[in-house]
Enzyme design. Structure first.
Site, PDB file in Angstrom:
ATOM      1  N   HIS A 197     -67.511 -65.528  66.534  1.00  0.00           N
ATOM      2  CA  HIS A 197     -68.117 -66.807  66.130  1.00  0.00           C
ATOM      3  C   HIS A 197     -69.336 -67.081  67.004  1.00  0.00           C
ATOM      4  CE1 HIS A 197     -66.496 -69.102  62.897  1.00  0.00           C
ATOM      5  NE2 HIS A 197     -66.852 -70.257  63.427  1.00  0.00           N
ATOM      6  N   GLY A 202     -72.482 -72.519  61.365  1.00  0.00           N
ATOM      7  CA  GLY A 202     -73.000 -71.653  60.320  1.00  0.00           C
ATOM      8  C   GLY A 202     -72.420 -70.257  60.309  1.00  0.00           C
ATOM      9  N   ASN A 203     -71.397 -69.981  61.130  1.00  0.00           N
ATOM     10  CA  ASN A 203     -70.857 -68.618  61.225  1.00  0.00           C
ATOM     11  C   ASN A 203     -70.182 -68.156  59.931  1.00  0.00           C
ATOM     12  OD1 ASN A 203     -71.175 -67.872  64.254  1.00  0.00           O
ATOM     13  ND2 ASN A 203     -70.353 -69.948  64.286  1.00  0.00           N
ATOM     14  N   GLY A 204     -69.421 -69.051  59.299  1.00  0.00           N
ATOM     15  CA  GLY A 204     -68.748 -68.673  58.062  1.00  0.00           C
ATOM     16  C   GLY A 204     -69.730 -68.308  56.977  1.00  0.00           C
ATOM     17  N   ARG A 205     -70.725 -69.175  56.776  1.00  0.00           N
ATOM     18  CA  ARG A 205     -71.748 -68.892  55.771  1.00  0.00           C
ATOM     19  C   ARG A 205     -72.501 -67.596  56.100  1.00  0.00           C
ATOM     20  NH1 ARG A 205     -74.978 -74.002  56.571  1.00  0.00           N
ATOM     21  NH2 ARG A 205     -73.500 -74.332  58.262  1.00  0.00           N
ATOM     22  N   SER A 207     -71.443 -65.064  57.829  1.00  0.00           N
ATOM     23  CA  SER A 207     -70.579 -63.894  57.657  1.00  0.00           C
ATOM     24  C   SER A 207     -70.591 -63.416  56.212  1.00  0.00           C
ATOM     25  CB  SER A 207     -69.148 -64.214  58.094  1.00  0.00           C
ATOM     26  OG  SER A 207     -68.472 -65.024  57.142  1.00  0.00           O
ATOM     27  N   ARG A 208     -70.638 -64.363  55.269  1.00  0.00           N
ATOM     28  CA  ARG A 208     -70.644 -63.980  53.856  1.00  0.00           C
ATOM     29  C   ARG A 208     -72.005 -63.432  53.436  1.00  0.00           C
ATOM     30  NH1 ARG A 208     -66.921 -68.069  54.526  1.00  0.00           N
ATOM     31  NH2 ARG A 208     -68.361 -69.825  54.304  1.00  0.00           N
TER      32      ARG A 208
END
Length: 349
Positions: A197, A202-205, A207-208
Site C-alpha cells: 500500500h 489511491g492504492n486500490g484504484r 492496483s487495478r
C-alpha cells in the site's frame, strides 16, 4: 525479496491459466469485429471499469452518471471528490490503452500514474506521485460510502521504498527470465503491491490500473473490451477475503499465495467469459436478429435452456409476441426445441 518457494500450482490454478490463455490466443480471430463495434465495446467496458473501481473505494456515482461526466471531460474543474476521482481514473485508463508499450514497470512510472490518477483531487495535492509518509490501512465500505471495517494493516512508510524496489525488480526479472507464468507473476505483483500500500491514498484504484497495464504488456490484448473492475465490484466479499488470507502470510517463511491466485485467476476467467458473451451478442446483431430474439439467446447462453414461460418473465413480452421469435430461431437453427406443449423448452443448437 518475494518468496515464492511455497507457491503451490494446483490443478484448479492450472486449468484457469489454460482457459485464459486459450482465449488470449483466440482473440486474434474474435477481435476482428468492425472497428466501430470494438470501439463501442471498449467504451462500455471503460465506463464499467471506472464506475466499479471508484465505487469499490467509496464513490457513489452510477455508470450512467459517469457516462454523462465523461462526455464533458474537457471540463477541468469537478464539483465533488467522486467526480474528481472518476476524471483522473478515466484519463489514466486512456493513457494505458494508448501508450502501454512505452510504460515499463518501474517505480517512476508507477509514481507518475499515481500522480495522474489524483490529478483532479484537490485534497490529494500534498501526496500524489509520492510514497506515503504516514501509516495507512485498507478499509471496506458499504454501498453508502460509509467505512465498515479495516481489512488489513500495511507496510510502514519507512519500509515502503525498499519493498517497492524489491517488488518491481522481482517482477521484471521474473518476466524477463520466464521463471513463472505471466498470469501468476501478475497476480503476485498485485497482491504484494496492495500489501505494501505504497501511497497515502489511491492504492486500490492504482492496483487495478496496473493490472490492466501489465496484462496488456504480457500480450492479453482483449483486456480493454471487458471490465475486470466490474467483476471485482460484484464479488467484493471474495476479493477482500482472498486479500486478507494471502496478505497475512506474505512476510512469513511460507507465504500462502493460493487464496489470492485462485480469486484473481477466477476473476480474469469471468472477464473472459463476459467478453465471449459480448462477442456472441455482436455476432447476433450482425445477423440482424431482433432484440427480443437476442435476449432469448442471451438467457439460454447463461442458463443452458429456456421455456416460453421463463421468456415471458425475462423479457416482459407476452406469449403471443414471443412464439414467432422462437419459431424463427428454430428455423434458423440457432435454437433447438425439446418436447411439446407446456413442457417444451429450448437450448442452443
Amino acid at each position: 525479496m518475494i518468496n515464492i518457494s511455497s507457491l503451490s500450482i494446483t490443478p484448479e490454478i492450472l486449468l484457469l491459466v489454460s482457459k485464459i490463455d486459450e482465449f488470449k490466443g483466440a482473440w486474434r480471430t474474435l477481435g476482428t469485429l468492425a472497428p466501430e463495434r470494438l470501439s463501442a465495446l471498449r467504451r462500455v467496458a471503460t465506463i464499467e471499469s471506472i464506475g466499479s473501481s471508484t465505487r469499490i473505494e467509496g464513490s457513489r456515482l452510477s455508470d450512467r452518471e459517469i457516462e454523462r461526466l465523461l462526455s464533458g471531460l474537457e471540463i477541468n474543474a469537478f464539483a465533488t471528490r467522486d467526480e474528481q476521482e472518476v476524471a483522473g481514473y478515466a484519463e489514466v485508463m486512456e493513457t494505458i490503452f494508448t501508450a502501454w508499450p512505452e510504460i515499463a514497470i518501474t517505480e517512476n512510472h508507477i509514481k507518475q500514474l499515481h500522480g495522474n490518477l489524483l490529478r483532479h483531487s484537490e485534497k490529494d495535492d500534498w501526496h500524489r506521485g509520492s510514497y506515503k509518509t504516514a501509516s495507512n490501512s485498507v478499509a471496506a465500505f458499504d454501498p453508502t460510502g460509509r467505512q465498515i471495517a479495516t481489512v488489513f494493516e500495511t507496510a510502514s512508510p519507512f519500509d515502503t521504498p525498499r519493498l517497492m524496489a524489491e517488488l518491481v525488480t522481482w517482477y521484471n526479472d521474473t518476466i524477463r527470465e520466464h521463471t513463472l507464468h505471466p498470469l501468476l507473476a501478475i497476480g503476485i505483483l498485485v497482491v504484494v503491491f496492495l500489501e505494501i500500500h505504497p501511497f497515502q491514498d489511491g492504492n486500490g484504484r492504482l492496483s487495478r490500473i496496473l493490472t490492466t497495464l501489465v496484462l496488456l504488456r504480457a500480450g492479453y490484448a482483449y483486456v480493454p473490451y471487458s471490465s475486470l473492475e466490474s467483476i471485482i465490484e460484484h464479488g467484493k466479499e471474495g476479493y477482500y477475503l482472498a486479500l486478507r488470507q494471502t496478505q497475512a502470510t506474505i512476510r512469513s517463511d511460507a507465504p500462502d499465495w493460493t487464496p489470492w491466485l485462485r480469486y484473481f485467476l477466477g476473476a480474469l476467467h469471468r472477464q473472459v467469459r463476459h467478453l465471449e458473451d459480448k462477442i456472441e451478442r455482436e455476432k447476433l446483431l450482425l445477423a440482424k436478429l431482433p432484440e427480443l430474439s437476442i435476449r432469448i439467446i442471451d438467457h439460454i447462453r447463461r442458463h443452458g435452456r429456456i421455456t416460453i414461460a421463463e421468456a415471458v418473465t425475462v423479457t416482459g413480452a407476452n406469449r403471443n409476441t414471443l412464439k414467432p421469435h422462437f419459431r424463427a430461431l428454430v428455423e434458423r437453427s440457432l435454437v433447438v426445441l425439446h418436447g411439446s406443449g407446456r413442457g417444451a423448452w429450448y437450448s442452443l443448437s
